[in-house]
Design a protein around this motif. Sequence first.
Motif, PDB file in Angstrom:
ATOM      1  N   GLU B 387       0.836  -1.195   0.000  1.00 42.34           N
ATOM      2  CA  GLU B 387       0.000   0.000   0.000  1.00 42.34           C
ATOM      3  C   GLU B 387       0.880   1.259   0.000  1.00 42.34           C
ATOM      4  OE1 GLU B 387      -3.636   0.158   0.687  1.00 42.34           O
ATOM      5  OE2 GLU B 387      -3.418   2.303   0.264  1.00 42.34           O
ATOM      6  N   ASN B 388       1.870   1.273   0.907  1.00 42.59           N
ATOM      7  CA  ASN B 388       2.792   2.409   1.012  1.00 42.59           C
ATOM      8  C   ASN B 388       3.528   2.642  -0.286  1.00 42.59           C
ATOM      9  OD1 ASN B 388       2.866   3.913   3.310  1.00 42.59           O
ATOM     10  ND2 ASN B 388       3.998   2.395   4.486  1.00 42.59           N
ATOM     11  N   GLN B 391       1.037   3.453  -3.366  1.00 45.36           N
ATOM     12  CA  GLN B 391       0.432   4.788  -3.249  1.00 45.36           C
ATOM     13  C   GLN B 391       1.476   5.866  -3.510  1.00 45.36           C
ATOM     14  OE1 GLN B 391      -2.254   6.364  -3.215  1.00 45.36           O
ATOM     15  NE2 GLN B 391      -3.870   5.098  -2.380  1.00 45.36           N
ATOM     16  N   ALA B 392       2.705   5.671  -3.006  1.00 47.83           N
ATOM     17  CA  ALA B 392       3.746   6.674  -3.211  1.00 47.83           C
ATOM     18  C   ALA B 392       4.028   6.827  -4.698  1.00 47.83           C
ATOM     19  CB  ALA B 392       5.005   6.288  -2.448  1.00 47.83           C
ATOM     20  N   GLN B 395       0.938   8.604  -6.253  1.00 42.90           N
ATOM     21  CA  GLN B 395       0.880  10.030  -5.902  1.00 42.90           C
ATOM     22  C   GLN B 395       1.969  10.813  -6.630  1.00 42.90           C
ATOM     23  OE1 GLN B 395      -1.422  11.762  -4.067  1.00 42.90           O
ATOM     24  NE2 GLN B 395      -2.549   9.854  -4.138  1.00 42.90           N
ATOM     25  N   VAL B 397       2.963  10.385  -9.617  1.00 45.87           N
ATOM     26  CA  VAL B 397       2.440  10.720 -10.942  1.00 45.87           C
ATOM     27  C   VAL B 397       1.404  11.845 -10.827  1.00 45.87           C
ATOM     28  CG1 VAL B 397       1.108   9.853 -12.904  1.00 45.87           C
ATOM     29  CG2 VAL B 397       2.870   8.429 -11.887  1.00 45.87           C
ATOM     30  N   LEU B 398       0.568  11.784  -9.803  1.00 48.57           N
ATOM     31  CA  LEU B 398      -0.468  12.802  -9.624  1.00 48.57           C
ATOM     32  C   LEU B 398       0.118  14.185  -9.364  1.00 48.57           C
ATOM     33  CD1 LEU B 398      -2.386  10.412  -9.545  1.00 48.57           C
ATOM     34  CD2 LEU B 398      -3.497  11.424  -7.574  1.00 48.57           C
TER      35      LEU B 398
END
Lengths: 306, 400
Positions: B387-388, B391-392, B395, B397-398
Motif C-alpha cells: 500500500e505504502n 500509493q507513493a 501520488q 504521478v499525480l
Amino acid sequence: MAIGAFSHGPSGVTTDATVQRSSRIAWLLLLPGIAYLILFFLVPLASLVMTSFQETIPGGFIGEYQNAFRWENYVEVLGLYGEHTMRSFLYAATATIIALIIGYPLAYFIGVKLRRFPLLQSLALVLVIAPFFISFLLRTLAWKQILADEGFVVATMKTLQLLPDDAHITGTAISVVFGLAYNFIPFMTLPLYTTLERLDLRLVEAGSDLYANPFTTFVKVTVPLTMPGIISGTLLTFIPAAGDYVNASANFLGSTSTAMIGNVIESNFLVLQNFPHAASMSLILMSAILVLVATYVKKSGTEDLL
Amino acid sequence: MVRNLPEDPIVRELVQHARKAAMSRRALIGGAVGTASVLSLAACAPGSTELVPAEDISATDKTVKWANWPLYLDEDDAGNHPTLDAFTAATGIAAEYLVDVDDNNSYYAKVKDQLALGQDIGADTVCLTEWMASRLIRRGYTQKFDLANMPNHANLVDTLKNPDFDPGRAQSLPWQGGFAGIAYNTEKIPNGVNSVDELWTSDLKGRVTVLSEMRDTLGVIMLAQGADITSFTSDDFYAAMDVLEAQVGSGQIRNVKGNSYSEDLVSEDALAAIGWSGDITLLNYEAGYEKWKFVIPESGATFWNDSFIIPIGSAHKTNAETLINYYYDPAVAAEVAAWVNYVTPVKGAYDEAIKIDPELANNKLIFPDDETLSSVHVFRTLTDAEENEFQAAFQAVLLG
C-alpha cells in the motif's frame, strides 16, 4: 517603557509600589494573548518540528511514526519536491506581479481620482470587497467553467487564432496563475488604496512644477510615497499564494503538471499519511517565505513598517 | 506486550492512557539512544496491543450513529431519509445519519488515533470501501457481528460472501457497490470508446480524465493489459503505472481526480474518462437524456464495495446490527437502490425493484446480470508495505 508610561497615576506621584502594581496589571492583561500564542502557535509549531524528524516504526502500520532525529526527511523532500517548491514561488511571484499591475491603477483610481466623490469612492471599495461575499471555492470553480474547453473564452480565442486548435486553458500553469492573481487582487488593492488615499497631491503638483513629466513624477514621487502600500500588498498576496493549494489542485484550475507545495503537503498528509514528509515540507515552506520576506523588506528599506 | 485489560471501563481507559504515555516517552528516548531501544519499541507499537470492544449499552440507550458518503441514502425534498425514518418507527431506535466520509484516506486520517485507543469515533457504524474496511479489520479496529441479531445476513449475494480479508463476513457487510469502467460523451464521440486503448487515441488528446482512486484507475489499466487484478504481482502493477505515467506525461490524460471528474464531463473538458457507474446514471438523469454512456471494457472493469463495519469503540453494537439487518431486507434495499443508482448486494432486491420501477430493475449497472458480474473483478487486498509503495508511486504521478 510602555509599562513606565502606564504607571502615571492620577496624582502624578510615582512610588515603587504603584509601579509594581501596574506592571503586574500589564502582565495580567498580556496573559490571554501570551497564553493564546503558546497554546495555538508555539505548541503546534513544536509538534510540527518534532513530527518532521519522526521515522517509521519497523513493521508498523501505515501512518504510524515514532519520535526520532531523522534529518534525512528534509533531504528526501527536497529531492522529491524541489521542483514543486520552485514552481510554487514562481507561480506566486508571477501572480503577485499581475495583481500589482491590475491593483495599482485600480487603487489609484479609487484613492485619488474618486477623492472628490466620497459616495462613489465607498461604492467602488464595496465592489472590490464584494467577491468576498461568495465563497472563493465557488468563484474558482466558476472560472473553471468559464475557461472550459467548450466555453466561450476558449472558443473565441480559437476563432481569433489566438490559441491553436488542440490547446486548452484549464489544467495549465496559465489558469493556475490566473486563479491566484484573481483571488488575491483585493488583498493587493486594499493596502494600496489606504496609502494612495492619503497621498499628498501637493507633492505631485510640486513635481510637475519642477518640470518633471507625468511619468517621472509618478516614479520619483508617487511610487516612493506609496511604497508602504506596495510592500504590504505584495506580502499579503505573495505569502498566501505560495502556500495556496486550491487553485493548483486538480479539482480546481490545476492538473497533474501544476502541483504546488500546498498540494504536496496535502497529498502527503491525507493520502500517503507520510506525516514527517508533510511536516518537513511545511517547515521548509515557512522558512523559505521567512527568508524571502526578510530579504525583500530589507532591500526595500522599509523595516520600520513591520 | 499483549496483556488483558481490567474489566472496569474507567480503569481500563486509565491503563490504556498510561500505556500510551509510557510508550511515547520511550519513543522519545528511543530516538535519541538508537536502534536498540527502537527494536524494543517495535514490539509494543500501537496496534499490537489487543483492543477490547466497548461495552454495549444498546439495551438502555436506543440510539445509533451511522457515518456514510454523500448522496448514498434515499432522501426526500425535505432532507429526510424515508427508509431510515421507517426503521426508527419500527424499532424505536433513533438513528442519526452523518454524511462524514468524503474520502477513505482522509476519513481514516481523522479517526485513526481514536481507533488505536479503542475509543468512540463518533459513529456506531461506518461504510468504507472494502480495502479500507479490510485495513481496519486487520488492525483489530472492528467488532465481530452477532449474527443472531442479523437474520438477513443470509441475503448477501453469493459472490461477495467470502472476501480474502473477512471470510464468511463476520465483521463487514457490503452497503453498496459499483464499477469503475469507461465513460464517454455520446455526442462528441459517436463511435464510442469501448476499450482502454481507445482512450489513448490522438483525437482524445488532452480530453481524458482518470480517477485519483488508485485501485480503480490502475485496476482498469491492468485488466486491459491482461493481468488478473484479483492476484496481480508487483510487475503487473508497475507495467500499468508505466502506461499511466506515459499518458499523463504526454498530456493525453488531462487530469487525475476524485468525485469531481463528473464536473469535467459536464463542462466537456473531458470527453472520456475512467469513471464510476452510478455517477453516469445520475449525470444522464440530470441531463434528461443519455448524453454519456458507461461501458465495461471488454477486458473488464473493477468492482468495488463500500461495507458496513462496527468500530471497536462503539457502545451501540446491537443497535448497529439491527440497523444493518434492516437494510438487508430486500424491499428496503430496493427502495435505496432506486435512489442511489449503485449496485445493491442484497438478494431478492431485484424482485422488489421490478415492483417499484421495471426500467430501473433492468439497468445492468444497478442490477447486474451474471454476464456483467463475470466481467468485473475485485482488486486484491494489499499489504501495508505494498500500500505504502504503490500509493507513493501513484501520488508521484499525480503531483507531476
